[in-house]
Design an enzyme around this catalytic site. Structure first.
Site, short mmCIF file in Angstrom:
data_model
loop_
_atom_site.label_atom_id
_atom_site.label_comp_id
_atom_site.label_asym_id
_atom_site.label_seq_id
_atom_site.Cartn_x
_atom_site.Cartn_y
_atom_site.Cartn_z
N SER B 109 9.81 -49.31 62.91
CA SER B 109 10.27 -50.55 62.26
C SER B 109 9.19 -51.16 61.38
O SER B 109 9.52 -51.90 60.43
CB SER B 109 10.72 -51.56 63.31
OG SER B 109 11.88 -51.12 63.96
N GLU B 294 17.58 -60.46 61.31
CA GLU B 294 17.53 -59.18 62.01
C GLU B 294 18.25 -59.22 63.35
O GLU B 294 17.97 -60.09 64.19
CB GLU B 294 16.08 -58.73 62.27
CG GLU B 294 16.06 -57.32 62.87
CD GLU B 294 14.74 -56.92 63.52
OE1 GLU B 294 14.41 -55.74 63.46
OE2 GLU B 294 14.05 -57.78 64.09
#
Lengths: 67, 412
Positions: B109, B294
């Protein structure tokens, strides 16, 4: 016989080569990480636990082994 | 049999701990028992309308961490059935995103977040900088430099890799203490998520994530932020700078805290009211905004190979997408981009077993995969996001729509 447990943390980005119940030998690769970050079993023993730690984004691997 | 914990140092991040870790090889969970009462599915398959010939004034980027097509499709089948669609599936422009990093065909990520924020490839683990450690400006920072309001919303700690990638520059994603300092110093208008531990001084709590006695909450207040920790405080606060830390660690995504959709709605409400600094044209006083949202915990459910939680987290994220879409359709000048940083788990499914109505899920790994991921876009400029693209192209396309040049570029 005494039992010991060694806990190993591995970046969870990559696939593991082990499952709970597997026998591992010291030096066995335990995850498919890039070459620069080779992760190997630090001891010989049985994998007794694998869990994902979201805070660190790592797998926490428990290896039980004889003293 | 006695137990003795040994001390071992290994070649990578090998850490010594003490207690017995639970055996946690998660089996595939039964898809049938997912509680979906929180989610109202659309019953139409119609795409949202395209917006044409409008200037982009606001941008909302929604990132489902670890969310591949398998995750989207399973959640959609479970929640909406064959006749319905998730909000993200109704985006009028869709495409595919390739995700490899500079150091691996399988990204993490941090590298993926850096690609989505700064438009460059970097090594796994690095945030906001190239492999040679040159910091690169992020699309959020570039938008702020243009006078726009900015925000970050996540269900992880707000210092976790993806949100950090939009407003911090560190060599390792593990530097969450340093990331917290940079988020405040960067004057991001809205910071909503978990992770008080990285903002509170070491002396305040033995479990804090800080190694010093800096109190970043106090520093943020001194810098003009309103600090909130509960949904009631969130709803009653109205301020152009808001720091909302709703848990000590990551959010629980349970009922004692505001869900991602509420956080998204509030962030949009706050950011859309931020005024330009004078002088500004009388007919256009609003600053415009860039917001990243997110759904952090889709990835975590997939690492656990937990189908039920994967579906739940995907739907919680889709509710946030719906909140962004609702605003964009009303506003007419807002671009919404929905994508993922990577796929986690290699999730797929086969036809249901006899007498079951749901498909049978299969996991290929407990780690990430190099599969390409979905992208959907809505609003002015959405057409740029059609087709197959690299993740580094996404912020560059947003920059072109906001007339930010050059991009990507090293930070000054």
């Amino acid at each position: 016989m005494n039992a010991r447990e060694t806990i190993v943390r591995v970046d969870a980005t990559y696939d593991l080569r082990i499952r709970v119940g597997d026998n591992v030998r010291r030096g066995d690769r335990i995850a498919d990480v890039p070459d620069a970050q080779i992760s190997t079993a630090p001891v010989s023993g049985i994998v007794t636990g694998i869990r994902f730690d979201p805070a660190s984004h790592e797998f926490v691997i428990v290896i039980a082994h004889a003293t | 049999m006695s137990r003795i914990t040994s001390v071992v140092t290994a070649l990578i991040a090998v850490t010594v701990l003490v207690s017995v870790a639970p055996a946690a090889q998660s089996p595939s969970k039964d898809v049938n028992v997912v509680d979906l009462s929180f989610y109202q599915a659309s019953t139409t398959t119609a795409a949202y309308p395209l917006t044409r010939n409008a200037q982009v004034r606001n941008v909302i980027v929604c990132i489902g961490d670890g969310m591949g097509l398998g995750q989207i499709t399973l959640a959609s089948l479970k929640a909406a059935g064959l006749e319905g669609r998730l909000a993200m599936e109704r985006m009028p422009v869709t495409g595919v995103v390739r995700t490899h990093s500079a150091s691996s065909r399988v990204t993490d990520s941090a590298a993926a977040g850096t690609a989505l924020a700064s438009g460059i490839k970097t090594n796994n683990g690095m945030i906001g900088m190239a492999p040679d450690e040159t910091p690169y400006i992020t699309i959020l920072e570039a938008a702020r430099a243009r006078g726009m309001a900015t925000g970050l919303v996540a269900t992880s700690t707000i210092t976790h890799a993806t949100p950090a990638s939009f407003a911090a520059h560190v060599k390792s994603r593990k530097g969450e203490e340093q990331i917290a300092e940079q988020l405040i110093a960067n004057r991001v208008n809205v910071l909503f998520g978990g992770g008080r531990r990285y903002f509170l001084p070491k002396s305040s709590d033995p479990n804090t994530g800080r190694t010093d006695d800096r109190n970043l909450v106090a520093e943020a207040r001194d810098a003009g932020y309103t600090y909130v920790t509960t949904e009631a405080e969130l709803q009653s606060a109205e301020h152009p700078y808001m720091l909302g830390l709703f848990q000590f660690d990551a959010l629980t995504t349970a009922s004692d805290e505001p869900p991602l959709a509420i956080l998204t709605q509030k962030a949009i409400q706050v950011l859309s009211q931020v005024k330009r600094k004078p002088p500004f044209p009388l007919f256009r006083p609003k600053a415009g905004f860039f917001l990243m949202v997110e759904g952090s915990q889709i990835d975590w459910a997939c690492h656990d190979n937990d189908v039920r939680n994967t579906i739940r987290q995907t739907l919680l994220f889709d509710q946030a997408v719906q909140a962004a879409v609702d605003f964009a359709l009303r506003d007419g000048h807002t671009l919404v981009v929905v994508t993922a940083d990577h796929e986690t788990g290699g999730l797929t499914f086969t036809e249901a077993a006899r007498r079951r109505t749901d498909p049978t899920p299969h996991w290929g790994t407990k780690g990430h995969t190099g599969l390409p991921v979905f992208i959907g876009a809505l609003g002015p400029g959405a057409g740029l996001f059609a087709g197959v693209q690299d993740n580094t192209e996404i912020p560059s396309k947003i920059a072109s729509l906001l007339k930010i040049k050059p991009f990507p570029r090293p930070a000054q």
